[in-house]
Design a protein around this motif. Structure first.
Motif, PDB file in Angstrom:
ATOM      1  N   VAL A  30       0.852  -1.186   0.000  1.00  0.00           N
ATOM      2  CA  VAL A  30       0.000   0.000   0.000  1.00  0.00           C
ATOM      3  C   VAL A  30       0.889   1.236   0.000  1.00  0.00           C
ATOM      4  CG1 VAL A  30      -1.809   1.265   1.229  1.00  0.00           C
ATOM      5  CG2 VAL A  30      -1.732  -1.240   1.338  1.00  0.00           C
ATOM      6  N   GLU A  81      11.537   1.404   4.855  1.00  0.00           N
ATOM      7  CA  GLU A  81      10.140   1.740   5.175  1.00  0.00           C
ATOM      8  C   GLU A  81       9.609   0.596   6.032  1.00  0.00           C
ATOM      9  OE1 GLU A  81       7.665   2.577   1.779  1.00  0.00           O
ATOM     10  OE2 GLU A  81       8.922   4.260   1.105  1.00  0.00           O
ATOM     11  N   GLU A  83       6.920  -1.552   7.934  1.00  0.00           N
ATOM     12  CA  GLU A  83       5.487  -1.738   7.669  1.00  0.00           C
ATOM     13  C   GLU A  83       4.929  -2.969   8.388  1.00  0.00           C
ATOM     14  OE1 GLU A  83       4.507  -1.190   3.548  1.00  0.00           O
ATOM     15  OE2 GLU A  83       5.962   0.464   3.354  1.00  0.00           O
ATOM     16  N   ASP A 112       9.631  -2.354   3.328  1.00  0.00           N
ATOM     17  CA  ASP A 112       9.441  -2.048   1.912  1.00  0.00           C
ATOM     18  C   ASP A 112      10.687  -1.271   1.487  1.00  0.00           C
ATOM     19  OD1 ASP A 112       8.767  -0.985  -0.542  1.00  0.00           O
ATOM     20  OD2 ASP A 112       7.176   0.317   0.240  1.00  0.00           O
ATOM     21  N   LYS A 133      11.136  -0.403  -6.385  1.00  0.00           N
ATOM     22  CA  LYS A 133      10.425  -1.161  -5.353  1.00  0.00           C
ATOM     23  C   LYS A 133      10.517  -2.669  -5.527  1.00  0.00           C
ATOM     24  CE  LYS A 133       8.148   2.140  -3.015  1.00  0.00           C
ATOM     25  NZ  LYS A 133       8.284   2.285  -1.540  1.00  0.00           N
ATOM     26  N   THR A 203       3.971   2.741   5.267  1.00  0.00           N
ATOM     27  CA  THR A 203       4.972   3.122   6.272  1.00  0.00           C
ATOM     28  C   THR A 203       4.646   4.468   6.900  1.00  0.00           C
ATOM     29  OG1 THR A 203       7.370   3.196   6.673  1.00  0.00           O
ATOM     30  CG2 THR A 203       6.579   4.416   4.760  1.00  0.00           C
TER      31      THR A 203
HETATM   32 MN    MN Z   1       5.964   1.426   1.560  1.00  0.00          MN
END
Ligand code: MN
Length: 231
Positions: A30, A81, A83, A112, A133, A203
């Motif tokens: 997300v 990040e 999460e 992430d 990513k 995050t």
């Molecule tokens: Mn993220």
């Protein structure tokens, strides 16, 4: 004997606390699910205008469960990040928010990991930022805790990330703009959710760079801890 013409690649898996492995099918993530993180990335959010969450994916074999993560190629600005991760045990389409948490097998914390320099370049060019990513080892994850009452497990939960012992990210999970149940409901209108799917839920603020030699620790209330060193 099978008819595979090359050796069958192994399936990504994540260890479950207490024994066994969770097989990974897809990794959904997300974007922009904490207001202060949106702000630090240069965006803004009107609380009255709650945009639907947006999603992206990482390949299933991007899960990383080791304790030494190699610094990836083609970046000079690798960001963490932290999460909360939902591990889906029961699939479905058009899942109702009220039922959504019954689709969760367990919870974990994850990273992430992001090639932030590449993401900025791609954004500036109006291109997909997948390369930022969806690279090898881009989804470190802790062991999964099987959870029968997900709502209670998340209540008053806090997520935190420290680098070399200094806290950089710390936020209540209730700061999420879209709750885990709402994320599952929305995502299940985009895709058929299946057992084995992982959902990284976004995050909080405090993302930043890590370098070779850094030790990252991610924790969330009651969940297994993720610790890894960047090598
Ligand atoms: Mn993220």
């Amino acid at each position: 004997m099978t008819d595979w013409v090359i050796d069958m690649p192994s399936r990504a898996r994540v260890a479950v606390e207490g024994g066994g492995f969770f097989p990974v099918r897809r990794i959904y993530c997300v974007g922009q699910n904490y207001a202060k993180h949106i702000a630090e990335m240069g965006g803004s959010l009107d609380p009255k205008d709650r945009k639907p969450p947006f999603f992206f994916q990482k390949p299933s074999d991007a899960v990383f469960t080791g304790d030494k993560m190699p610094y990836p190629t083609i970046t000079k600005n690798l960001h963490h990040e932290a999460e909360l991760v939902l591990a889906i045990g029961k699939g479905g389409n058009d899942i109702q928010t009220a039922d959504a948490l019954s689709h969760v097998y367990g919870l974990a914390v994850g990273l992430d990991m992001t090639r932030r320099d590449r993401q900025a370049e791609m954004k500036a060019q109006g291109r997909s930022w997948e390369i930022a990513k969806a690279f090898d080892n881009a989804a470190p994850i802790s062991n999964i805790l099987a959870v029968s009452d997900v709502h209670s497990a998340l209540e008053e939960g806090q997520i935190a990330l420290a680098v070399n012992g200094s806290v950089r990210q710390s936020a209540p999970l209730s700061d999420m703009i879209w709750s885990p149940a709402e994320i599952i409901a929305e995502l299940s209108t985009h895709y058929t959710l299946m057992p084995g799917d992982l959902i990284f839920t976004g995050t909080p603020e405090g993302v930043g760079p890590v370098v070779v030699g850094d030790m990252i620790e991610v924790s969330a209330t009651g969940l297994p801890v993720l610790m890894l060193k960047i090598i």
